[in-house]
Design a protein around this motif. Sequence first.
Motif, mmCIF file in Angstrom:
data_model
loop_
_atom_site.group_PDB
_atom_site.id
_atom_site.type_symbol
_atom_site.label_atom_id
_atom_site.label_comp_id
_atom_site.label_asym_id
_atom_site.label_seq_id
_atom_site.Cartn_x
_atom_site.Cartn_y
_atom_site.Cartn_z
ATOM 1 N N ILE A 1 0.837 -1.211 0.000
ATOM 2 C CA ILE A 1 0.000 0.000 0.000
ATOM 3 C C ILE A 1 0.865 1.252 0.000
ATOM 4 O O ILE A 1 0.663 2.178 -0.800
ATOM 5 C CB ILE A 1 -0.946 0.003 1.217
ATOM 6 C CG1 ILE A 1 -2.036 -1.072 1.060
ATOM 7 C CG2 ILE A 1 -1.595 1.385 1.390
ATOM 8 C CD1 ILE A 1 -2.899 -1.271 2.295
ATOM 9 N N ARG A 2 1.870 1.283 0.885
ATOM 10 C CA ARG A 2 2.699 2.486 1.021
ATOM 11 C C ARG A 2 3.669 2.674 -0.143
ATOM 12 O O ARG A 2 4.187 3.775 -0.348
ATOM 13 C CB ARG A 2 3.456 2.445 2.348
ATOM 14 C CG ARG A 2 2.559 2.569 3.587
ATOM 15 C CD ARG A 2 1.782 3.853 3.567
ATOM 16 N NE ARG A 2 0.996 4.081 4.784
ATOM 17 C CZ ARG A 2 -0.247 4.516 4.784
ATOM 18 N NH1 ARG A 2 -0.865 4.769 3.648
ATOM 19 N NH2 ARG A 2 -0.888 4.714 5.923
ATOM 20 N N THR A 3 3.914 1.650 -0.924
ATOM 21 C CA THR A 3 4.724 1.810 -2.129
ATOM 22 C C THR A 3 4.073 2.799 -3.088
ATOM 23 O O THR A 3 4.756 3.568 -3.777
ATOM 24 C CB THR A 3 4.913 0.453 -2.831
ATOM 25 O OG1 THR A 3 5.678 -0.411 -1.992
ATOM 26 C CG2 THR A 3 5.632 0.606 -4.169
ATOM 27 N N TYR A 4 2.746 2.800 -3.122
ATOM 28 C CA TYR A 4 2.010 3.632 -4.063
ATOM 29 C C TYR A 4 1.236 4.774 -3.395
ATOM 30 O O TYR A 4 0.699 5.636 -4.101
ATOM 31 C CB TYR A 4 1.024 2.754 -4.854
ATOM 32 C CG TYR A 4 1.692 1.576 -5.514
ATOM 33 C CD1 TYR A 4 2.420 1.738 -6.689
ATOM 34 C CD2 TYR A 4 1.636 0.302 -4.944
ATOM 35 C CE1 TYR A 4 3.068 0.670 -7.287
ATOM 36 C CE2 TYR A 4 2.272 -0.766 -5.535
ATOM 37 C CZ TYR A 4 2.997 -0.588 -6.704
ATOM 38 O OH TYR A 4 3.638 -1.650 -7.292
ATOM 39 N N ASP A 5 1.185 4.776 -2.070
ATOM 40 C CA ASP A 5 0.312 5.729 -1.380
ATOM 41 C C ASP A 5 0.798 5.923 0.053
ATOM 42 O O ASP A 5 0.632 5.046 0.899
ATOM 43 C CB ASP A 5 -1.121 5.196 -1.391
ATOM 44 C CG ASP A 5 -2.114 6.094 -0.672
ATOM 45 O OD1 ASP A 5 -1.729 7.182 -0.221
ATOM 46 O OD2 ASP A 5 -3.288 5.688 -0.565
ATOM 47 N N ASN A 6 1.395 7.084 0.306
ATOM 48 C CA ASN A 6 1.893 7.374 1.654
ATOM 49 C C ASN A 6 0.893 8.118 2.517
ATOM 50 O O ASN A 6 1.163 8.386 3.695
ATOM 51 C CB ASN A 6 3.181 8.205 1.561
ATOM 52 C CG ASN A 6 4.372 7.371 1.135
ATOM 53 O OD1 ASN A 6 4.516 6.241 1.576
ATOM 54 N ND2 ASN A 6 5.205 7.935 0.265
ATOM 55 N N GLN A 7 -0.262 8.480 1.967
ATOM 56 C CA GLN A 7 -1.158 9.400 2.642
ATOM 57 C C GLN A 7 -2.410 8.763 3.225
ATOM 58 O O GLN A 7 -2.872 9.170 4.304
ATOM 59 C CB GLN A 7 -1.576 10.502 1.658
ATOM 60 C CG GLN A 7 -0.417 11.293 1.083
ATOM 61 C CD GLN A 7 0.400 12.001 2.147
ATOM 62 O OE1 GLN A 7 -0.156 12.563 3.094
ATOM 63 N NE2 GLN A 7 1.720 11.973 2.004
ATOM 64 N N THR A 8 -2.999 7.813 2.551
ATOM 65 C CA THR A 8 -4.306 7.298 2.971
ATOM 66 C C THR A 8 -4.210 6.646 4.349
ATOM 67 O O THR A 8 -3.385 5.759 4.565
ATOM 68 C CB THR A 8 -4.837 6.275 1.955
ATOM 69 O OG1 THR A 8 -5.027 6.933 0.700
ATOM 70 C CG2 THR A 8 -6.159 5.675 2.422
ATOM 71 N N PRO A 9 -5.059 7.054 5.291
ATOM 72 C CA PRO A 9 -5.027 6.442 6.620
ATOM 73 C C PRO A 9 -5.531 5.002 6.589
ATOM 74 O O PRO A 9 -6.414 4.653 5.799
ATOM 75 C CB PRO A 9 -5.953 7.338 7.444
ATOM 76 C CG PRO A 9 -6.846 7.991 6.445
ATOM 77 C CD PRO A 9 -6.050 8.141 5.191
ATOM 78 N N VAL A 10 -4.938 4.190 7.451
ATOM 79 C CA VAL A 10 -5.304 2.779 7.587
ATOM 80 C C VAL A 10 -5.651 2.509 9.041
ATOM 81 O O VAL A 10 -4.923 2.938 9.948
ATOM 82 C CB VAL A 10 -4.158 1.853 7.135
ATOM 83 C CG1 VAL A 10 -4.562 0.384 7.282
ATOM 84 C CG2 VAL A 10 -3.757 2.140 5.687
ATOM 85 N N VAL A 11 -6.759 1.820 9.265
ATOM 86 C CA VAL A 11 -7.215 1.483 10.617
ATOM 87 C C VAL A 11 -7.255 -0.023 10.768
ATOM 88 O O VAL A 11 -7.784 -0.736 9.902
ATOM 89 C CB VAL A 11 -8.607 2.095 10.898
ATOM 90 C CG1 VAL A 11 -9.255 1.464 12.132
ATOM 91 C CG2 VAL A 11 -8.485 3.604 11.089
#
Length: 305
Positions: free
Chosen positions: A24-34
């Motif tokens: 996920i963080r390879t392509y997206d550093n911003q979206t929050p994950v819960v």
Amino acid sequence: MTRGIYITANDKFTDQAIALLNSIRTYDNQTPVVLIPYDNNYHQVAERLQQDYGVQVYDDLNFIERLSIQLQQIFGEKFFARPNQFRKQACWFGPFDEFLYIDTDIVVFEKIIDRLDSLSEYDFLCCDYQHAGGLTNVFTPKIYTVFSPEELKGMFNGGWWASKKNLLSEQDLYDTFAECAAHPEYFDFSQKTSDQPIINYMILKRVKRRFNLVLGENKGPGNWAGSQHFQQDGYRLIDTKVNQPLQYLHWAGIRIEPGCPYWEIWEHYRYLHEPKPDTLPQSKPSQNPFQKNIRKLKNQFKSFF
């Protein structure tokens, strides 16, 4: 409007959660994950995911526990093989206005949250070919007394789905489960799936504006790791049947271990930011019941795979 991703995990599945979050963080550093804890043994995985990826734990753990227990008790405490899978239903009441739920036996190959753009037109999204394999692991033929064949094309895999906060109420969940408990003959629990049949019934019955992203104008790629026709392109995959890159890869029903399908992909994301161990547990195919499931699923999905 807030968007975010929900996952479920416990300490036993730390490695899978790390692989997923690395992808996920390879392509997206911003979206929050819960993180929705799968059970009470979640503190180590929660600490690791918070430290490395900013993952937060769902803030109302008492609600998760109450919801899970009440949903389980509607069917009876010993009915489901894995009743804690129902904890993911807390997604409907968490902090995100629009959300994606994603299983930890998945890695993604894009900024996956952007797929939620389709929620401007629909209330529920899925993204798989579960429907191509027939009713198995979801319904029995008795379900045709409730839904038409056309409606049943809306079946989906419970490992990836997206929707909107409070689209369903807590009472909607209880009412749906009670309706399902009154008709267990509608559902296929033969391979010990727990939540997938019920959530399929609930969405088909209660959500009209739903859409499967692989059935868009251009037929979308598959995503099941049991498919043999994916071609590796670095540490991503191409579906050669539709000549499109995969959005994500899901090891549904497959034990993730050396020798499993697309092991190199999972291993890459798991050890993306740390040294790979010198030795890893070796698989034992003759003792691995998941291989039997793979063969069964391949037969079920032969129309597509």
